[in-house]
Structures are given as structure tokens and as C-alpha cells.
Scaffold this active site. Structure first.
Site, PDB file in Angstrom:
ATOM      1  CE  LYS A   4      -2.308  11.348   2.680  1.00 53.68           C
ATOM      2  NZ  LYS A   4      -3.037   9.866   1.702  1.00 53.68           N
TER       3      LYS A   4
ATOM      4  CE  LYS B  18      -5.688  14.031  -0.188  1.00 50.65           C
ATOM      5  NZ  LYS B  18      -6.649  12.041  -0.249  1.00 50.65           N
ATOM      6  NE  ARG B  19      -4.306  10.016   9.658  1.00 48.24           N
ATOM      7  CZ  ARG B  19      -3.366   9.454  11.098  1.00 48.24           C
ATOM      8  NH1 ARG B  19      -4.193   8.024  11.310  1.00 48.24           N
ATOM      9  NH2 ARG B  19      -2.631   9.705  11.997  1.00 48.24           N
TER      10      ARG B  19
ATOM     11  CE  LYS C  90     -13.646   6.104   0.123  1.00 44.42           C
ATOM     12  NZ  LYS C  90     -12.732   6.328   1.906  1.00 44.42           N
TER      13      LYS C  90
ATOM     14  CG  HIS D 253      -1.455  -0.249   1.069  1.00 45.82           C
ATOM     15  ND1 HIS D 253      -3.308  -0.801   0.984  1.00 45.82           N
ATOM     16  CD2 HIS D 253      -1.999  -2.103   1.395  1.00 45.82           C
ATOM     17  CE1 HIS D 253      -4.266  -2.022   0.900  1.00 45.82           C
ATOM     18  NE2 HIS D 253      -3.132  -2.367   0.920  1.00 45.82           N
TER      19      HIS D 253
ATOM     20  CB  THR E 210     -10.293   4.732  -1.494  1.00 48.32           C
ATOM     21  OG1 THR E 210      -9.743   5.834  -0.132  1.00 48.32           O
ATOM     22  CG2 THR E 210     -10.033   3.660  -1.654  1.00 48.32           C
TER      23      THR E 210
HETATM   24  C1  26V Z   1       2.378   4.716   6.418  1.00 42.07           C
HETATM   25  C2  26V Z   1       3.827   5.306   7.321  1.00 42.07           C
HETATM   26  C3  26V Z   1       4.183   5.024   8.611  1.00 42.07           C
HETATM   27  C4  26V Z   1       5.490   5.361   9.009  1.00 42.07           C
HETATM   28  C5  26V Z   1       5.207   6.956   8.704  1.00 42.07           C
HETATM   29  C6  26V Z   1       4.773   7.853   7.578  1.00 42.07           C
HETATM   30  C7  26V Z   1       3.274   6.632   7.253  1.00 42.07           C
HETATM   31  C8  26V Z   1       2.772   7.433   6.150  1.00 42.07           C
HETATM   32  C9  26V Z   1       2.294   6.760   5.172  1.00 42.07           C
HETATM   33  C10 26V Z   1       1.888   5.343   5.520  1.00 42.07           C
HETATM   34  C11 26V Z   1       0.996   4.294   5.025  1.00 42.07           C
HETATM   35  C12 26V Z   1       0.782   3.256   5.284  1.00 42.07           C
HETATM   36  C13 26V Z   1       0.241   2.760   3.853  1.00 42.07           C
HETATM   37  C14 26V Z   1      -0.869   3.282   3.705  1.00 42.07           C
HETATM   38  O1  26V Z   1      -1.941   3.606   4.975  1.00 42.07           O
HETATM   39  N1  26V Z   1      -1.243   3.305   2.597  1.00 42.07           N
HETATM   40  C15 26V Z   1      -2.473   3.510   1.924  1.00 42.07           C
HETATM   41  O2  26V Z   1      -3.234   2.363   1.646  1.00 42.07           O
HETATM   42  C16 26V Z   1      -4.831   2.976   1.153  1.00 42.07           C
HETATM   43  C17 26V Z   1      -5.826   2.002   0.183  1.00 42.07           C
HETATM   44  O3  26V Z   1      -4.644   1.253  -0.658  1.00 42.07           O
HETATM   45  C18 26V Z   1      -4.435   4.452  -0.649  1.00 42.07           C
HETATM   46  O4  26V Z   1      -5.314   4.500  -0.830  1.00 42.07           O
HETATM   47  C19 26V Z   1      -3.215   5.198   0.087  1.00 42.07           C
HETATM   48  O5  26V Z   1      -2.855   5.966  -0.997  1.00 42.07           O
HETATM   49  C20 26V Z   1      -1.732   5.139   0.732  1.00 42.07           C
HETATM   50  O6  26V Z   1      -1.706   5.729   0.978  1.00 42.07           O
END
Ligand code: 26V
Length: 786
Positions: A527, A521-522, A633, A333, A629
Site C-alpha cells: 500500500k 488503510k491497513r 468512500k 480478494h 473500498t
Molecule cells: C492477507 C494477508 C495475509 C498474510 C500477510 C499479508 C496479507 C496481506 C493482505 C491480505 C489480504 C486479505 C484479503 C483482503 O482483505 N483483501 C482486500 O479485500 C478488499 C475487499 O474486496 C479489497 O478492497 C482490497 O483491495 C483487498 O486487499
């Protein structure tokens, strides 16, 4: 469901659960009673579904996160009893809407990954697919966010405080989980996943951690009360909180315990079911079972699965590994390096030494294979599961996985071409794309009943709710003024509702006749909420210079939680809020633009924001957003995208046409070209608008309360070379946004863009995604019950 039965059910549950009569019931008690009445109604079908599925091949979705949101409204709607329940309640002088609003969101996820899991289980249920979700029943979900004086503050989420009506504790299926320093119980709570227009009821099994014993009797007798319950507390800590993704060392042990906890419980549960059918014969295990790893969080399942087969079922290592290779699939992801999980092997060794031994054996098998294929030792190092005293979870998942998939076309291409290129060369056939999707039930039918009614009216049936591709049938109305007018009047109605909600939640008044430009979004640097904020500040100065600037009155809405330990993200929250205040304090400019940062953005808030939007802001640095996603929406709610060439934005504009959206900025290949010579200071020097807005970070225009937040943002842009190309994209953003404002003047043309997005959105249903997983990775088929 008959109205009389509903009424009797509500009265009965008020009596047995809360010991009261209707006239004395509080809203949450009515919520419980309605929920239990419906739960009772579906139990038989639920059990039948479980039994039917157990006869054939099944898929298991393993995910540390499920961002479910509220259950009641969705369940009533999917069961087709929403109107009946509403009527019964209204005869009793109770407003169903009010009852829905008191439900706490089940916020057992951080963002996109968790919400995707929630959409997937709902789609699987709707499609009668034999899929069970496994996860963790966190007592506290994602933190609640408050904004105090412009700063984000956090407090615990207590979603279980009124009890939780929608799950059933299954004591018969408890599993015992062993760590080298403790043994705990994993208690399953089964949540019914109610599909739309089907009798099938799927299961989401969430594990809760409990101590083997409530307290230590001897310590208690010695009046050592705290010590007496410390074992219990330690056990309960394991499923106590959902981790925000950024937690540092202190939380790491607990997080690893969590991952092993639900992985081990789920593997034991699946193996137990298999043994009930086949005894200790595992030769056909992979014929009947397939598991999907939602990112690397559940990847330790692979090692636990092999461990159980070897140590408890006396299967040989090579056979166990071979079965695992058919059993697991892995979804990636993100390509962000800091998000790729690696565990210190000393930690693994401390908590579960046997798992580390197994990992070494798997690693050895991998290295042998690479040597046989004549890879040299240097090349092998990149693939290794254990290296530098770390266990690399993605390598484990890719080596063992039957398939590896990205979540949007561009993302999968990047994995193949760069990030995982070495793996792609080794196993080209493992790599697949599965573009994400969203459930049209929650994200249109439920959250936008008005637009749903228009669609049903035009298409002549509600079939589109289950078959979203049917929206294409709306295209023939694209020049029909009446239809376009109805669409825009619905949009207006949803904006009025959103404005009322924002007034209630934030105490802020916004004008529903203004243009609603939304970024939700987060919060993360990639982003680029900061880019949006800097643009707004520039707009402020331009209006100051030219009060007659020809733009529609606009409300910029933000919603975002920053990871609690992510300082820079918190600085951006403060920056946006200071810009909001700055503009509000200007009696002239505030007539034209307004900024609102809604607090505690969550699924139920999202359900109000998407339908009330005019513009969907999806402005990540190209290559960084795996899919997104939220973008889908917005589209499904007839809102054009303003975005970069990134993630699923690309597929969105392919479907609905670039001319119906706003695509701007550097593309992946542009960034690739400039990345070594990129000099943000050049933009700062050469572009006075950029200088003007960037300087507000340090010249006292905006105040960060001496936290150093703004100086840090300034440094990120100029001293740390603007890792996310904010300044490089600034002018391109501005030009595109000007085009938006220009186009918005032509009401009909704008309505057509909105409409084109709606009728082109069918492909982004998570039903389509789930069918692709089912056909191309899992090989499962629908199993409808009679
Ligand atoms: C994890 C972390 C962990 C360390 C600190 C920074 C950081 C930033 C992002 C993440 C992402 C974790 C995985 C995630 O949530 N990915 C999201 O998955 C969605 C579903 O597939 C996708 O639509 C998003 O683009 C993607 O960011």
C-alpha cells in the site's frame, strides 16, 4: 415511531435491565435502553422477514470477518427514527450524539474484506434480498492500537464489556461441533440488519463457541479449580479472538479450528432448515440455497457440507459433490501469494480426519476430470487440491465453486490472465467480475449529514440514498457557483469537525484551513505508506532550501494498523511518527506542513476522516490492490483520488474523469517490463532527492530507538530490490503531487473536481454490487414483506 413510545421504552428498559431511573442512568445504560427500545420495535418484522425468506431461494454469505463498526446511529437512521429519538433524548437533556459516541465499534474484521461483508449485508437488507450472513462472534475483535513514543503497541479489544444490545442469543439453534479431540457448542447470536427505508430486517448470525459443560464437577470437588474449568476455557478460546492475518505457527491450529467451527455450524444450520421443509430429500437443495465464500477462510464448508450429506444423510459422494458444485460460489480478494491459504494436511488429519478423507475424494474427482480432458500429470499438479502435504483452499473453492469472482475489473483480469490462468482455461465460464461497492447509508447519509442535505436539496428528494445512480442528476450544477460554494463550505465544516475530533483523540491541533491529504488503510508494504512518507520528507527538505516554496499549507494524515507480527510495517509506523516529530520541531517548516498519525484507526474514526478530506491517497503498487473500498468512500464524500492505476482506482477515474483526479506511476504492464532489470540503487545514485530521504533511515537524522527498524526499511529498498517499486515511482508521485498543489490554488476548478467525483460515484454503491451478485451468481430476487 411515536415519541411517547420511545420515551416509555427507554424508561422501561432502564428499569428492567439496569434497575434505575433516568436521572441516575449512565450513558452506556441509556445506550442500552435506546437500543432495546428500537430492537423491540423491529422484532415482529424481523421474524416475518425470516419466515418470508425461508419460503423461497436464499443466499448465505459466509465470512470469517464483519467489520460492522457502530450500530445505533445507523440503525436509527435506516429505520427513519433518528430525529424522533434525538428529540426525545434532548427533551430529557441527553445528547444523542454523545450516546452514539460511547458505543464500542464491533471490529470483527481486519480491513477491506471485513468491511465489504458489512456493507454487503446492509445492502442486501435495503434491497429486501433473502440473504443471511454467517460469521464468528469473536469476544475480542481486532486489537486496539496505541502509539507510544512513535511505536505501535497493541492491546485487546473488549467490545462486549458493557454487554451488547443489538443481538439475540438463539439457544434453540445451537449446533454441536466435533473435533477429534473435543466437542463444543456453537451458540448463534442473531444481529438484526436493518435496511434503509424498508420493513425487511435481515439476519447476521454470529456463532459463539461454548463448552458442553460449564465445569467438571468431580475436579471441582477435588479442589482442582483450574483443571475444572480448563475444558471450558479451551472451548471458549475458539471464538475468543479475531486473528490478524499474519499469525505464525502457534496460532495456526486455533485458526483452523475457528474456520471449521463456523463452517460446520453454518452448514448444519442451513441443512437443518432445509430438512424442516423437505425432509431428507436433497434433490432440490441447490434450487433453494446458494452460499458465497468470502475469500478462502470458510472454504472448509465445502468439505463439511459433503461430509454431512454422505455420513449423516446417506447421499452418495458423486451426488453430494454435484450438489456442492451448484451450492457454493467463491470470491477472491487478493493475489498476494503469502495470503493464499494452504493448510498442512497433518493438521487437518489431527483435528478432523474425516474431512481430509473427503478432500482426497474431491481431489480424485478433479484429477479424473483433468485426465479425461487430456491434461498431462505435470499440468495437473497445479490444479491439485492436495499436494506437497498441503491442502490448497483456493483450488478447492475454484474447482467446486459455481462461480469465481474478482473484486474489480483489473483484479479479475489479472486472475484470468496470470494468477489463475490455468483455471480460467479449464473453466472460462466460471470467471466473473464483481467490482466492490460501499453502502451510501453509512458512508454518506450518516457520516456526512451536511452534504446529504445539499444533495437532497438539489435533487428534490432523498431517493438517492437508495438509488445512488441518481447522483448523476447533480451534474447539471457543475458550473453553478452557488452550489460549488456550498459544497466547499460543507467540506470546510467537516474539516473543522475532524480537526476538533483529532484534538480530542490525539491531543494534536491541526489547522482546518490547511489542505487535508489523507491516507487511511491497513499498513502494508504494497500500500506504500512508505512512499508517501518519503515524499513528505523530501518536501521538508525542499521547504528548508526554499522557505517560500509555493505550496498550500498542508496536513498529511495517516491512519493504519500494522499486523502485530509484521515487523516492517511497524517500522513504517515509527518512521511516519518520527517524520511528524522532526517537522514539528522545525519552527519554519512546521508553518507549512504537518504530519499526524491518528491512533486506532477503525470504522467510527473513518466516518469522521472521509468527509473531512481534500485528497484521497491510493498509491498501491500497480496490480497489488485487488480493489480498495476506502477509495470509493473518499469519492462519495467529494474528494479527488491521488492514486496509481490499480484496483478500483481505474474504474473511479473512468467514471469521474482523469482530469478530476491524479493518476501517476508505473502501470501493471510497465512493471512487467522492468521487473527483471529493476535496480533501485540506480534511482538512489542518480536522484539526489531520493538519496537524501533514503539516507535519513541510516544517518541518524531520524531515530528508531535502536530497534533496527529503519535500517530494515533501508535494506528493503536497496538490498532487497524494493519489491514494491517505491523508488521507481518516487518522481512520478512528486510531479503529480505538485500538480495537486498547483490546481488547488484555483478554488473553483478544485471545487469542480470534488463535485465531479460526487456526482460520478453512483456506480460504487454496494447496492449495485449486491444486485450483480444476485442476478449473475446467486439468482435470488427481492422478497419484501407486507
Ligand atoms: C492477507 C494477508 C495475509 C498474510 C500477510 C499479508 C496479507 C496481506 C493482505 C491480505 C489480504 C486479505 C484479503 C483482503 O482483505 N483483501 C482486500 O479485500 C478488499 C475487499 O474486496 C479489497 O478492497 C482490497 O483491495 C483487498 O486487499
Amino acid at each position: 415511531m411515536e415519541k411517547q413510545r420511545i420515551k416509555e421504552g427507554i424508561e422501561r428498559y432502564l428499569k428492567v435491565k439496569h434497575g434505575i431511573k433516568l436521572k441516575d442512568a449512565k450513558d452506556y445504560e441509556i445506550f442500552n435502553a435506546v437500543s432495546l427500545t428500537v430492537l423491540e420495535e423491529i422484532i415482529d418484522n424481523w421474524n416475518t422477514t425470516t419466515e418470508t425468506y425461508s419460503k423461497g431461494r436464499m443466499a448465505y454469505y459466509l465470512s470469517a470477518e464483519y467489520l460492522m463498526g457502530r450500530a445505533l446511529g445507523n440503525n436509527l437512521m435506516n429505520l427513519g427514527v433518528y430525529d424522533e429519538v434525538k428529540d426525545v433524548l434532548s427533551e430529557l437533556n441527553i445528547d444523542l450524539n454523545r450516546i452514539e459516541e460511547i458505543e464500542e465499534d464491533a471490529g470483527l474484521g481486519n480491513g477491506g474484506l471485513g468491511r465489504l461483508a458489512a456493507c454487503f449485508v446492509e445492502s442486501a437488507a435495503t434491497l429486501d434480498m433473502p440473504l443471511v450472513g454467517y460469521g464468528i462472534r469473536y469476544s475480542n475483535g481486532l486489537f486496539k492500537q496505541n502509539i507510544e513514543n512513535g511505536f505501535q503497541t497493541e492491546c485487546e479489544d473488549t467490545w462486549l464489556k458493557y454487554g451488547e444490545a443489538w443481538s439475540i442469543r438463539k439457544d434453540n439453534d445451537i449446533q454441536i461441533i466435533n473435533y477429534s479431540d473435543m466437542t463444543v457448542k456453537a451458540v448463534p447470536y442473531d444481529v438484526p440488519i436493518i435496511g434503509y427505508g424498508t420493513k425487511n430486517i435481515n439476519t447476521l448470525r454470529l456463532w459463539q463457541c461454548e463448552a458442553l459443560r460449564e465445569f467438571d464437577f468431580n475436579l471441582f470437588n477435588n479442589q482442582q479449580y483450574i483443571e475444572a474449568v480448563s475444558g471450558r476455557n479451551k472451548a471458549e478460546d475458539i471464538s475468543r479472538v479475531l486473528y490478524p492475518n499474519d499469525t505464525a505457527e502457534a496460532g495456526k491450529i486455533l485458526r483452523l479450528r475457528q474456520q471449521y467451527f463456523f463452517s460446520s455450524a453454518s452448514m448444519k444450520d442451513i441443512i437443518k432448515k432445509h430438512k424442516a421443509k423437505f425432509g431428507s430429500d436433497f434433490s432440490e437443495f441447490a434450487k433453494y440455497n446458494v452460499a458465497q465464500l468470502n475469500d478462502t477462510h470458510p472454504t472448509i464448508s465445502i468439505l463439511e457440507f459433503i461430509r454431512i450429506l454422505i455420513d449423516e444423510e446417506h447421499v452418495e459422494f458423486s451426488s453430494a459433490l454435484a450438489i456442492a458444485k451448484e451450492f457454493f460460489g467463491y470470491t477472491n480478494h487478493t493475489i498476494l501469494a503469502e495470503a493464499l491459504e494452504k493448510w498442512d494436511i497433518r493438521l487437518i488429519d489431527r483435528l478432523f480426519p474425516r474431512i481430509l478423507q473427503i478432500a482426497y475424494k474431491v481431489d480424485e474427482a478433479l484429477v479424473n476430470e483433468l485426465r479425461q480432458r487430456s491434461y498431462d500429470e505435470g499440468a495437473i499438479w497445479n490444479f491439485k487440491i492436495i499436494a506437497n502435504d498441503q491442502m490448497r483452499m483456493a483450488n478447492l473453492a475454484i474447482y467446486v465453486g459455481r462461480a469465481v469472482n474478482g473484486v474489480a475489473a483489473l483484479h479479475t483480469e489479472i486472475l484470468k490472465k496470470t494468477e489463475l490462468n490455468h483455471w480460467y482455461h479449464l473453466y472460462p465460464n466460471k470467471f466473473q467480475n464483481k467490482t466492490n461497492g460501499i453502502t451510501p447509508r453509512r458512508w454518506l447519509r450518516l457520516c456526512n449529514a451536511e452534504l446529504s442535505e445539499l444533495i437532497t436539496d438539489l435533487l428534490g428528494s432523498e431517493d438517492w440514498v437508495k438509488n445512488l445512480e441518481l447522483l448523476k442528476g447533480l451534474e447539471k450544477y457543475k458550473n453553478d457557483d452557488k452550489v460549488l460554494e456550498r459544497l466547499m463550505s460543507i467540506k470546510h465544516e467537516k474539516k473543522v469537525q475532524l480537526a476538533e475530533y483529532i484534538k480530542q483523540e490525539e491531543g494534536i491541533i491541526i489547522d482546518p484551513n490547511s489542505f487535508f491529504d489523507i491516507q487511511i488503510k491497513r499498513l502494508h508494504e504494497y500500500k506504500r505508506q512508505l512512499l508517501n512518507a518519503l515524499y513528505i520528507l523530501d518536501l521538508y527538505y525542499r521547504i528548508k532550501e526554499n522557505p517560500d516554496l509555493d505550496i498550500p499549507k498542508t496536513t498529511f494524515i495517516f491512519g493504519a494498523k500494522a499486523f502485530p507480527g509484521y515487523r516492517r510495517a511497524k517500522g513504517i509506523v515509527k518512521f511516519i511518527n518520527e517524520i511528524a516529530r522532526f517537522i514539528d520541531n522545525d519552527s519554519e517548516v512546521s508553518k507549512k506542513i504537518k504530519v499526524v498519525f491518528v491512533h486506532n484507526y477503525k470504522v467510527s474514526y473513518a466516518q469522521k476522516l472521509f468527509p473531512g478530506s481534500d485528497l484521497s491517497k491510493q498509491i498501491s503498487t500497480a496490480g497489488k490492490e485487488a480493489s480498495g473500498t476506502g477509495n470509493m468512500k473518499f469519492m462519495l464524500n467529494a474528494t479527488p483520488t491521488f492514486g496509481t492505476y490499480d484496483g478500483a482506482n481505474i474504474e473511479i477515474v473512468q467514471e469521474s474523469g482523469e482530469h478530476n483526479n491524479y493518476i501517476f506511476g508505473l502501470r501493471v504492464e510497465d512493471i512487467e517490463k522492468i521487473k527483471h532489470s529493476y535496480d533501485p540503487k540506480w534511482y538512489y545514485r542518480e536522484n539526489p532527492s531520493i538519496k537524501r530521504v533514503v539516507d535519513t533511515l541510516i544517518n541518524g537524522t531520524l531515530d528508531d530507538g535502536r530497534t533496527g527498524y529503519f535500517e530494515d526499511l533501508y535494506n528493503a529498498l536497496l538490498e532487497e530490490r524494493d519489491q514494491y517499486y517505491v523508488l521507481a515511482d518516487f518522481e512520478l508521485f512528486k510531479k503529480s503531487q505538485e500538480q495537486v498543489f498547483e490546481d488547488y490554488k484555483d478554488k473553483k476548478k478544485w471545487a469542480q473536481k470534488c463535485f465531479a467525483n460526487l456526482y460520478s460515484s453512483g456506480i460504487f454503491s454496494s447496492d449495485r454490487t449486491i444486485k450483480q451478485y444476485a442476478d449473475e451468481i446467486w439468482y435470488i430476487k427481492p422478497a419484501p414483506i407486507k
